[in-house]
Design a protein around this motif. Structure first.
Motif, mmCIF file in Angstrom:
data_model
loop_
_atom_site.group_PDB
_atom_site.id
_atom_site.type_symbol
_atom_site.label_atom_id
_atom_site.label_comp_id
_atom_site.label_asym_id
_atom_site.label_seq_id
_atom_site.Cartn_x
_atom_site.Cartn_y
_atom_site.Cartn_z
ATOM 1 N N VAL A 63 -1.399 30.251 45.694
ATOM 2 C CA VAL A 63 -0.431 30.219 44.753
ATOM 3 C C VAL A 63 -1.112 29.044 43.774
ATOM 4 C CG1 VAL A 63 1.978 29.417 44.142
ATOM 5 C CG2 VAL A 63 1.687 30.929 46.025
ATOM 6 N N ARG A 64 -1.204 29.307 42.551
ATOM 7 C CA ARG A 64 -1.619 28.256 41.676
ATOM 8 C C ARG A 64 -0.553 27.837 40.518
ATOM 9 N NH1 ARG A 64 -6.015 26.679 43.627
ATOM 10 N NH2 ARG A 64 -7.793 27.992 44.246
ATOM 11 N N LEU A 65 -0.071 26.923 40.562
ATOM 12 C CA LEU A 65 0.935 26.550 39.255
ATOM 13 C C LEU A 65 0.168 25.744 38.516
ATOM 14 C CD1 LEU A 65 3.887 25.469 41.619
ATOM 15 C CD2 LEU A 65 3.419 27.699 40.495
ATOM 16 N N ALA A 66 0.273 25.899 37.084
ATOM 17 C CA ALA A 66 -0.546 25.308 35.835
ATOM 18 C C ALA A 66 -0.129 23.925 35.689
ATOM 19 C CB ALA A 66 -0.466 26.346 34.744
ATOM 20 N N GLN A 67 1.271 23.515 36.056
ATOM 21 C CA GLN A 67 1.964 22.365 35.855
ATOM 22 C C GLN A 67 2.744 21.926 37.049
ATOM 23 O OE1 GLN A 67 3.027 23.651 32.121
ATOM 24 N NE2 GLN A 67 5.381 23.823 32.807
ATOM 25 N N PRO A 68 3.276 20.732 37.054
ATOM 26 C CA PRO A 68 4.040 20.406 38.115
ATOM 27 C C PRO A 68 5.458 21.527 37.969
ATOM 28 C CG PRO A 68 3.600 18.483 37.099
ATOM 29 C CD PRO A 68 2.941 19.467 36.267
ATOM 30 N N ALA A 69 5.571 22.151 39.075
ATOM 31 C CA ALA A 69 6.860 23.239 38.780
ATOM 32 C C ALA A 69 7.238 23.542 40.514
ATOM 33 C CB ALA A 69 6.272 24.366 38.343
ATOM 34 N N ARG A 70 8.168 24.372 40.601
ATOM 35 C CA ARG A 70 8.665 24.939 41.629
ATOM 36 C C ARG A 70 8.952 26.707 41.584
ATOM 37 N NH1 ARG A 70 11.051 23.306 46.397
ATOM 38 N NH2 ARG A 70 11.016 21.006 45.834
ATOM 39 N N LEU A 71 8.274 27.423 42.667
ATOM 40 C CA LEU A 71 8.430 28.896 42.542
ATOM 41 C C LEU A 71 9.053 29.109 43.752
ATOM 42 C CD1 LEU A 71 7.770 31.502 41.237
ATOM 43 C CD2 LEU A 71 5.507 31.337 42.575
ATOM 44 N N THR A 72 9.963 29.986 43.785
ATOM 45 C CA THR A 72 10.552 30.504 44.973
ATOM 46 C C THR A 72 10.502 31.975 45.115
ATOM 47 O OG1 THR A 72 12.501 28.765 45.110
ATOM 48 C CG2 THR A 72 12.879 30.883 46.388
ATOM 49 N N ILE A 73 9.870 32.625 46.068
ATOM 50 C CA ILE A 73 9.678 34.155 46.133
ATOM 51 C C ILE A 73 10.573 34.572 47.205
ATOM 52 C CG2 ILE A 73 7.882 35.811 46.672
ATOM 53 C CD1 ILE A 73 5.948 33.859 45.831
ATOM 54 N N THR A 74 11.294 35.418 46.675
ATOM 55 C CA THR A 74 12.024 36.465 47.946
ATOM 56 C C THR A 74 11.811 37.770 47.680
ATOM 57 O OG1 THR A 74 14.141 34.925 47.146
ATOM 58 C CG2 THR A 74 14.710 36.773 48.265
ATOM 59 N N ALA A 75 11.450 38.334 49.001
ATOM 60 C CA ALA A 75 11.368 39.562 49.161
ATOM 61 C C ALA A 75 12.464 40.446 49.377
ATOM 62 C CB ALA A 75 10.247 39.742 50.489
ATOM 63 N N THR A 76 12.294 41.737 48.869
ATOM 64 C CA THR A 76 13.277 42.809 48.988
ATOM 65 C C THR A 76 12.944 43.610 50.358
ATOM 66 O OG1 THR A 76 12.566 44.334 47.508
ATOM 67 C CG2 THR A 76 13.915 42.602 46.719
ATOM 68 N N SER A 77 14.053 44.221 50.813
ATOM 69 C CA SER A 77 13.952 45.277 52.168
ATOM 70 C C SER A 77 13.317 46.490 51.501
ATOM 71 C CB SER A 77 14.814 45.112 52.666
ATOM 72 O OG SER A 77 16.050 45.903 52.051
ATOM 73 N N GLN A 78 12.956 47.408 52.495
ATOM 74 C CA GLN A 78 12.538 48.796 52.195
ATOM 75 C C GLN A 78 13.776 49.522 51.907
ATOM 76 O OE1 GLN A 78 12.675 47.437 55.188
ATOM 77 N NE2 GLN A 78 12.837 48.912 56.640
ATOM 78 N N ALA A 142 11.381 27.320 38.318
ATOM 79 C CA ALA A 142 12.158 26.162 38.234
ATOM 80 C C ALA A 142 11.366 25.021 38.036
ATOM 81 C CB ALA A 142 12.933 26.012 39.309
ATOM 82 N N GLU A 143 11.716 24.030 37.383
ATOM 83 C CA GLU A 143 11.042 22.726 37.324
ATOM 84 C C GLU A 143 9.823 22.820 36.393
ATOM 85 O OE1 GLU A 143 10.960 20.536 40.906
ATOM 86 O OE2 GLU A 143 13.019 21.386 41.320
#
Length: 160
Positions: A63-78, A142-143
């Protein structure tokens, strides 16, 4: 011997738009969401992973973020079939992957994360890949984060 495969998360613009239209439609009609329905937030987008192989073992995230930031990844079920049903909260998997980059870090440094949660999420994705050809995710930005500033992939070992 196991080979590695890196799968890039791809923005699903069509599905993101459909989910945004659902929110807009409810607002225009002054209606409430279904009991347990998960509506797309304005800072979220739907991403997908397409699996060409089913026998995978989680290796690592990139995971690369080009600037200061926050990423949240939520998976979905089958159980979620986006073209047939609305997304329900019970179809969201835990744990979520939280990745961030602090202001003092260089842009070429991989994002930090809660490692145990990220590893467990990666293992759950590998498990679901055994029965799925495609899987969907909610990316929450976010952020200072946005789809344009994120490069995200997941690497698996392929069992032969």
């Amino acid at each position: 011997m196991s080979a590695k495969t890196e799968l890039a998360f791809r923005l699903d613009t069509q599905l993101t738009e459909v989910m945004r239209l659902r929110v807009q439609s409810l607002q225009q009609r002054s209606q409430k969401r279904q009991e347990g329905e998960r509506l797309l937030q304005s800072n979220e987008a739907v991403y997908r992973l397409d699996f060409s192989k089913q026998s995978l073992r989680f290796s690592h995230w990139t995971v690369r973020l080009a600037q200061p930031a926050r990423l949240t990844i939520t998976a979905t079920s089958q159980l979620w079939t986006p073209d047939l049903t609305n997304l329900m909260t019970r179809q969201l998997l835990e744990p979520v992957g939280v990745f961030w980059r602090a202001a003092e870090e260089a842009s070429d440094v991989p994002a930090q994360c809660y490692e145990a949660d990220a590893a467990e999420l990666g293992e759950r994705i590998a498990e679901l890949a055994k029965v799925r050809k495609v899987m969907y995710f909610l990316f929450a930005f976010a952020e200072g984060c946005s789809p344009e500033t994120v490069d995200c992939s997941i690497t698996f070992m392929v069992d032969s």
